[in-house]
Design a protein around this motif. Structure first.
Motif, PDB file in Angstrom:
ATOM      1  N   UNK A 189      -7.733  -7.862   6.769  1.00 12.66           N
ATOM      2  CA  UNK A 189      -6.913  -7.568   5.697  1.00 12.66           C
ATOM      3  C   UNK A 189      -7.519  -7.306   4.310  1.00 12.66           C
ATOM      4  N   UNK A 190      -8.671  -8.190   4.103  1.00 10.34           N
ATOM      5  CA  UNK A 190      -9.448  -7.784   3.109  1.00 10.34           C
ATOM      6  C   UNK A 190     -10.358  -6.414   3.100  1.00 10.34           C
ATOM      7  N   UNK A 191     -10.748  -6.252   4.473  1.00  5.68           N
ATOM      8  CA  UNK A 191     -11.311  -4.717   4.562  1.00  5.68           C
ATOM      9  C   UNK A 191     -10.417  -3.590   4.376  1.00  5.68           C
ATOM     10  N   UNK A 192      -9.075  -3.865   4.931  1.00  4.42           N
ATOM     11  CA  UNK A 192      -8.322  -2.898   4.732  1.00  4.42           C
ATOM     12  C   UNK A 192      -7.732  -2.416   3.144  1.00  4.42           C
ATOM     13  N   UNK A 193      -7.609  -3.449   2.467  1.00  2.00           N
ATOM     14  CA  UNK A 193      -7.359  -3.547   1.204  1.00  2.00           C
ATOM     15  C   UNK A 193      -8.442  -2.926   0.274  1.00  2.00           C
ATOM     16  N   UNK A 194      -9.774  -3.261   0.933  1.00  2.00           N
ATOM     17  CA  UNK A 194     -10.820  -2.703   0.132  1.00  2.00           C
ATOM     18  C   UNK A 194     -11.126  -1.226   0.270  1.00  2.00           C
ATOM     19  N   UNK A 195     -10.663  -0.796   1.430  1.00  3.02           N
ATOM     20  CA  UNK A 195     -10.694   0.807   1.782  1.00  3.02           C
ATOM     21  C   UNK A 195      -9.343   1.448   0.785  1.00  3.02           C
ATOM     22  N   UNK A 196      -8.638   0.955   0.748  1.00  2.73           N
ATOM     23  CA  UNK A 196      -7.433   1.262  -0.023  1.00  2.73           C
ATOM     24  C   UNK A 196      -7.792   1.407  -1.569  1.00  2.73           C
ATOM     25  N   UNK A 197      -8.456   0.281  -2.196  1.00  2.00           N
ATOM     26  CA  UNK A 197      -9.198   0.205  -3.566  1.00  2.00           C
ATOM     27  C   UNK A 197      -9.953   1.460  -3.700  1.00  2.00           C
ATOM     28  N   UNK A 198     -10.829   1.646  -2.998  1.00  2.00           N
ATOM     29  CA  UNK A 198     -11.824   2.730  -2.751  1.00  2.00           C
ATOM     30  C   UNK A 198     -11.157   4.076  -2.813  1.00  2.00           C
ATOM     31  N   UNK A 199     -10.296   4.047  -2.040  1.00  2.00           N
ATOM     32  CA  UNK A 199      -9.386   5.476  -1.987  1.00  2.00           C
ATOM     33  C   UNK A 199      -8.844   5.760  -3.522  1.00  2.00           C
TER      34      UNK A 199
END
Length: 209
Positions: free
Chosen positions: A7-17
């Motif tokens: 979950x944290x990895x996915x949200x981190x990717x979304x934040x980066x986008x």
């Protein structure tokens, strides 16, 4: 723990986008500002603004806008503030804030719409591309035309006397088309950013609440 990591990895990717999307928008804004400076503002002024556009005012106040469920937009200092069943203006116009903290900020109103009294609207005279004037004023320096110690004001009788670079109608069209394409690209990227932010909000609400 594995699920937390996913979950944290996915949200981190979304934040980066989202961060990347903001950078794209800022770079496009820098580009359009630089082109406006080079193609318009740094050229030799040759025509009074008042010879290019006519200025009109409105007596409509925000409190007068009772019906807000129509199809015609009403513009205020922050953009569209309502939609009504009637309209004041039936032609394209450059909208400019004439008093308050956002004085000098411009918007573009198309087709049928209304404006409240804190805005003036400018319409094109013969052989003038109105969107070209919009870009002329988008980064125009209104500082020397501001008056008022409390609430700043600008008056068309003052800044209308300023001279701008106004080439042939054909050349205006070429410059305007280039800048409008970039402006439209900025709007598209902003919509994408908004969707990413909505997606993030939805995920946070459903994953943790």
């Amino acid at each position: 723990l594995n699920e937390q990591d996913r979950i944290s990895s996915f949200l981190a990717l979304l934040d980066e986008r989202i961060h990347t999307q903001n950078k794209i928008i800022e770079q496009l804004k820098t580009l359009i500002k630089g082109l406006c400076q080079k193609l318009i503002l740094k050229q030799v002024p040759n025509k009074k603004l008042s010879d290019c556009v006519s200025c009109y005012s409105s007596s409509l106040t925000e409190s007068n806008v009772i019906d807000k469920n129509g199809v015609y937009p009403v513009y205020g200092a922050t953009g569209i503030i309502a939609f009504t069943e009637n309209y004041q203006i039936n032609k394209d116009a450059v909208l400019i804030i004439k008093d308050g903290s956002g004085v000098g900020k411009v918007q573009f109103g198309a087709d049928k719409f209304s404006v409240i009294g804190t805005l003036n609207y400018l319409t094109a005279k013969s052989e003038i591309n109105l969107r070209y004037i919009f870009f002329c004023l988008k980064f125009f320096n209104f500082e020397k035309y501001k008056v008022g110690s409390g609430i700043p004001h600008i008056y068309f009788k003052d800044y209308g006397e300023s001279t701008i670079f106004c080439p042939s109608f054909e050349e205006q069209g070429k410059i305007e088309k280039l800048l409008s394409n970039i402006d439209e690209k900025i709007n598209i990227e902003r919509k994408s950013l908004q969707k990413y932010e909505i997606q993030k909000k939805y995920l946070l609400q459903n994953l943790f609440i």
